[in-house]
Design an enzyme around this catalytic site. Structure first.
Site, short mmCIF file in Angstrom:
data_model
loop_
_atom_site.label_atom_id
_atom_site.label_comp_id
_atom_site.label_asym_id
_atom_site.label_seq_id
_atom_site.Cartn_x
_atom_site.Cartn_y
_atom_site.Cartn_z
CG LEU A 99 43.10 30.99 46.01
CD1 LEU A 99 42.10 29.99 45.26
CD2 LEU A 99 44.35 30.67 45.60
N GLY A 100 42.40 35.60 46.13
CA GLY A 100 42.48 36.97 45.77
C GLY A 100 41.27 37.70 46.00
N GLY A 134 37.48 39.78 45.87
CA GLY A 134 36.47 40.09 44.83
C GLY A 134 35.59 41.04 45.57
CG ASN A 183 29.85 39.58 46.77
OD1 ASN A 183 29.12 40.91 47.13
ND2 ASN A 183 29.40 39.13 45.56
N GLY A 184 34.06 39.87 48.77
CA GLY A 184 35.09 39.32 49.96
C GLY A 184 36.14 38.35 49.20
CB VAL A 242 38.65 34.12 45.33
CG1 VAL A 242 38.55 33.03 44.67
CG2 VAL A 242 37.64 35.10 44.77
CE LYS A 282 32.87 36.12 41.38
NZ LYS A 282 33.44 36.76 40.27
CG ASP A 289 35.46 43.80 34.64
OD1 ASP A 289 36.05 44.95 34.37
OD2 ASP A 289 35.23 43.07 35.60
P1 ADP Z 1 34.75 39.73 41.56
O1 ADP Z 1 34.12 39.54 40.38
O2 ADP Z 1 34.36 39.96 42.99
O3 ADP Z 1 35.85 40.83 41.18
P2 ADP Z 1 36.78 37.93 40.56
O4 ADP Z 1 36.18 36.61 40.14
O5 ADP Z 1 37.37 38.86 39.84
O6 ADP Z 1 35.93 38.51 41.71
O7 ADP Z 1 38.08 37.10 41.62
C1 ADP Z 1 38.95 38.29 42.40
C2 ADP Z 1 40.39 37.54 42.34
O8 ADP Z 1 40.40 36.39 42.98
C3 ADP Z 1 40.90 37.62 40.97
O9 ADP Z 1 41.48 38.77 40.64
C4 ADP Z 1 41.98 36.71 41.23
O10 ADP Z 1 43.17 37.16 41.65
C5 ADP Z 1 41.29 35.66 42.41
N1 ADP Z 1 40.73 34.47 41.74
C6 ADP Z 1 39.56 34.51 41.02
N2 ADP Z 1 39.24 33.30 40.75
C7 ADP Z 1 40.16 32.52 41.17
C8 ADP Z 1 40.59 31.18 40.66
N3 ADP Z 1 39.71 30.20 40.39
N4 ADP Z 1 41.81 30.73 41.16
C9 ADP Z 1 42.68 31.51 41.79
N5 ADP Z 1 42.45 32.76 42.13
C10 ADP Z 1 41.12 33.39 41.68
#
Ligand code: ADP
Length: 383
Positions: A53-54, A56, A58-59, A61, A76, A170
């Site tokens: 899905l995205g 982050g 640590n790898g 999501v 996550k 953030d």
């Molecule tokens: P980090 O804190 O490690 O940067 P994030 O929480 O920002 O991680 O998540 C990274 C990416 O993953 C987000 O920018 C989004 O694109 C995707 N993502 C995070 N949470 C969700 C979710 N609940 N549903 C769909 N995509 C998500």
């Protein structure tokens, strides 16, 4: 217990104070919010899919499926040594009570690649990131009224946090996700990795309720953290209305006193092509959010009460150039993201916001825009 079966936003839970609750250990804390906690392996309850899905810190999501209900979730991983992981989980879980924050459903405490970690199961947000959606809007142009509605939702999440003296720190487009694939769906804030509680020392006793603390009880540094959220919202609002950012971080270089003065006087531009049909109310609101002097910048309550946000239905439905500009220059959005990231980092490190106005920027994106204007025979315009 799992968060799936519970309505986390029941009236009595809305009144649980973070400050009071944060003293409790994590399982008790989560239980009070109706969120599941387990030390079992996550795969006992959830089937992991290959759908990313995205990405982050640590790898990836990834999408998961709840084995019992078949409902979709997003997994996550938060490595325990990274950032202040327990606080991140607690702040995000607490903020899940707000309808414009991505809900946490279950938390697992476990080992991932030999490292202790938390595994967060969040509600899945298939609508994706805010600006990806805007960039991919081909059929219909978003309008000024759409932008106002988007900003109202972001403001609602930020107001929930600021009321409880929590700063997100953030706020950027990647952390704003849509719950469904249409514009009518809810926009929600996520990623509490930099969030912090800003109550004053001495007031952090379990019986003190920071919800009622007036802004005056917060010192300058604390007010600064919350005010930075409003600043970031101002940048997001500017980008939403035109498709490019108002100014650029200076990549760590300090700026001259003369430059600082110009910035304090609000010297950034509203180039005519995109901005001439946008309401004065919107431009005025941006100016009040992008005021560099923290003491003069509006707070989240003033933002929410401003006519542009409070009376969204009266905002003109003028079509915007945002999607066209973002699509025309595919690098533009990535560059905007990088610039916001570096501005946020600077703001978190110290109180000096190192920014340059458009006129004096040496940024590649701005150079390209200036170049394009020259080629089109129009001199860059200042307002
Ligand atoms: P980090 O804190 O490690 O940067 P994030 O929480 O920002 O991680 O998540 C990274 C990416 O993953 C987000 O920018 C989004 O694109 C995707 N993502 C995070 N949470 C969700 C979710 N609940 N549903 C769909 N995509 C998500």
């Amino acid at each position: 217990m799992s968060g799936w079966g519970m309505d986390q936003r029941s009236a009595n839970q809305q009144n649980i104070q973070f400050n009071h609750l944060s003293q409790k250990d994590l399982p008790t804390f989560l239980q009070a919010l109706g969120i599941g906690f387990s030390k079992n392996t996550v795969t006992e309850d959830y089937q992991l899919t290959r759908e990313k899905l995205g990405t982050g810190i640590n790898g990836s999501v990834v999408k998961v499926i709840h084995r019992q209900t078949g409902a979709e979730g997003a997994l996550k991983i938060i490595i325990k040594e990274s950032r202040n992981s327990e606080l991140e989980v607690k702040l995000h879980a607490y903020a899940s009570q707000c309808e414009n924050v991505v809900r946490i459903l279950d938390v697992y405490e476990n080992i991932y690649r030999q490292r202790p970690c938390y595994l967060l199961i969040m509600e899945c947000m298939p609508g994706g990131e805010l600006f990806d959606r805007i960039q991919n809007t081909t059929q219909t142009k978003i309008t000024e009224r759409d932008a106002a509605d988007i900003m109202r939702q972001i403001g609602n999440a930020v107001m929930f946090l600021h009321r409880r003296n929590i700063a997100h720190r953030d706020l950027k487009p990647e952390n704003l996700l849509y719950s469904e694939r249409n514009f009518q769906s809810l926009l929600k804030l996520t990623d509490f990795g930099f969030a912090k509680e800003v109550t004053q020392k001495g007031l952090e006793t379990p019986c003190f309720t920071p919800y009622y603390a007036a802004p005056e009880v917060l010192n300058e540094k604390q007010r600064y953290d919350m005010s930075c959220d409003v600043w970031s919202m101002g940048v997001i609002m500017y980008v939403l209305l035109c498709g490019y950012p108002p100014f650029y971080s200076d990549h760590g270089f300090s700026i001259s006193p003369g430059m600082k003065k110009r910035i304090r006087q609000g010297e950034y531009t509203f180039p005519d092509k995109e901005w001439k049909n946008i309401s004065l109310t919107a431009k005025d609101l941006i100016k009040r959010m992008l005021t560099v002097d923290v003491n003069k910048r509006i707070d989240i309550y003033e933002f929410m009460n401003s006519p542009w946000v409070a009376n969204v239905r009266e905002v003109p439905s003028t079509p915007l150039f945002t999607s066209a500009n973002m699509m025309e220059d595919p690098d533009c959005y990535r560059e905007t993201q990088r610039e916001m990231e570096s501005a946020l980092q600077t703001m978190r490190v110290d109180n000096k916001v190192k920014i340059r106005d458009v006129k004096h920027s040496k940024n590649r994106l701005i150079e390209r825009r200036k170049q394009k204007k020259m080629e089109a025979g129009a001199a860059p315009q200042q307002k």
